[in-house]
Design an enzyme around this catalytic site. Structure first.
Site, PDB file in Angstrom:
ATOM      1  N   HIS A  93       0.846  -1.200   0.000  1.00  0.00           N
ATOM      2  CA  HIS A  93       0.000   0.000   0.000  1.00  0.00           C
ATOM      3  C   HIS A  93       0.885   1.255   0.000  1.00  0.00           C
ATOM      4  O   HIS A  93       1.938   1.281   0.636  1.00  0.00           O
ATOM      5  CB  HIS A  93      -0.930   0.001   1.216  1.00  0.00           C
ATOM      6  CG  HIS A  93      -1.991   1.054   1.103  1.00  0.00           C
ATOM      7  ND1 HIS A  93      -1.761   2.363   1.443  1.00  0.00           N
ATOM      8  CD2 HIS A  93      -3.260   0.989   0.639  1.00  0.00           C
ATOM      9  CE1 HIS A  93      -2.870   3.070   1.201  1.00  0.00           C
ATOM     10  NE2 HIS A  93      -3.787   2.257   0.716  1.00  0.00           N
ATOM     11  N   GLU A 165      -3.814   2.035  -7.313  1.00  0.00           N
ATOM     12  CA  GLU A 165      -4.273   3.211  -6.577  1.00  0.00           C
ATOM     13  C   GLU A 165      -3.350   4.382  -6.883  1.00  0.00           C
ATOM     14  O   GLU A 165      -2.276   4.507  -6.271  1.00  0.00           O
ATOM     15  CB  GLU A 165      -4.233   2.951  -5.070  1.00  0.00           C
ATOM     16  CG  GLU A 165      -5.160   1.860  -4.611  1.00  0.00           C
ATOM     17  CD  GLU A 165      -5.458   1.985  -3.120  1.00  0.00           C
ATOM     18  OE1 GLU A 165      -6.621   2.230  -2.798  1.00  0.00           O
ATOM     19  OE2 GLU A 165      -4.539   1.870  -2.310  1.00  0.00           O
TER      20      GLU A 165
HETATM   21  P1  PGA Z   1      -9.688   6.191  -0.248  1.00  0.00           P
HETATM   22  O1  PGA Z   1      -8.451   5.234   0.139  1.00  0.00           O
HETATM   23  O2  PGA Z   1     -10.806   5.295  -0.730  1.00  0.00           O
HETATM   24  O3  PGA Z   1     -10.036   6.885   1.039  1.00  0.00           O
HETATM   25  O4  PGA Z   1      -9.227   7.109  -1.303  1.00  0.00           O
HETATM   26  C1  PGA Z   1      -8.089   4.138  -0.644  1.00  0.00           C
HETATM   27  C2  PGA Z   1      -6.842   3.491  -0.118  1.00  0.00           C
HETATM   28  O5  PGA Z   1      -5.887   4.204   0.236  1.00  0.00           O
HETATM   29  O6  PGA Z   1      -6.763   2.250  -0.037  1.00  0.00           O
END
Ligand code: PGA
Length: 250
Positions: A93, A165
């Site tokens: 992450h 992401e």
């Molecule tokens: P968010 O976070 O949905 O609040 O943008 C996603 C993540 O960091 O996994």
């Protein structure tokens, strides 16, 4: 085919809050056909994985240290997770990369350990805003995927979900900018192509999730994008109702 919704609670929820959440959440999604995974902090995992045991919701860890045991003060091992029935782990992450200096090489060690120990893995990747603005997105993703998955075989790639992401689109980092549907489509297609080079047999079966400001309002449209098999939901997973709405969006 069912979609995959992964809730990332991050460093939120005390044990009592997590218990209360699960008691409300589980009955509300009991008929949901999608795959639902909640990534919770280590303190909650034992209790909530017991609560979720006979349900259609799976529980995942947010981190482990890639050794069985030893002098690694403050860390938790894959075996500790497995003993309490947690067989899914989120790795790579961006917050681990940014705040805890996790490199692609270290994430690769964790991935190989998770594979060896039979975990399903949610492997997160994504570029930052500067990399995006200087057109380095593809190069960054290429490196994160190739180094992160180094040593992972065609057979084992089936147990890994890739979560794209873009850091600039994650609600807590974003300055109001979120990925457009075209941007998501383009990158997910690039990721599929990178996987095709690495895993010519199984690449098409690898699940690719999108994360970054996903909520109950945009989920339906996001799930129509080609090569999006599910979503990773941070902020919008903290309230029971909003995660229910995401999971039941069809
Ligand atoms: P968010 O976070 O949905 O609040 O943008 C996603 C993540 O960091 O996994």
């Amino acid at each position: 085919m069912s979609n995959i919704y992964v809730a990332n609670w991050k460093m939120n929820k005390t044990l009592s809050e997590a218990k209360e959440y699960m008691l409300q959440f589980l009955p509300k999604v009991k008929n949901c056909k999608n795959e639902i995974i909640i990534c919770a902090n280590a303190i909650c995992l034992d209790v909530i994985s017991k609560l979720a045991k006979k349900s259609n919701v799976q529980i995942a860890g947010q981190n482990f240290y890639p050794e069985d045991s030893g002098a690694f003060t403050g860390e938790i091992s894959p075996q500790m997770l497995k003993e309490i029935g947690v067989n899914i782990i989120m790795l790579g992450h961006s917050e681990r990369r940014i705040y805890f200096q996790e490199t692609d090489e270290f994430i690769n060690r964790k991935i190989l350990k998770a594979v060896e120990d039979g975990f399903k893995i949610i492997f997160c990747i994504g570029e930052n805003q500067q990399e995006r603005d200087t057109k380095k997105t593809l190069g960054v993703l290429n490196r994160q995927i190739k180094v992160g998955l180094s040593g992972v075989t065609e057979e084992n790639i089936k147990n890994i979900y890739i979560a794209y992401e873009p850091i600039w689109s994650i609600s807590t980092f974003s300055m109001g900018r979120t990925a457009t549907f075209d941007e998501i489509r383009e990158v997910h297609c690039d990721i599929r192509n990178i996987l095709k080079d690495l895993y010519p047999t199984n690449y098409a079966d690898v699940k690719i999730l999108y994360g970054g400001s996903v909520n109950s309002k945009n989920i339906k449209d996001i799930m129509t994008i080609e090569n999006v098999d599910g979503a990773l939901i941070g902020g919008a997973s903290l309230e029971v109702e909003s995660l229910v709405e995401v999971c039941e969006n069809e």
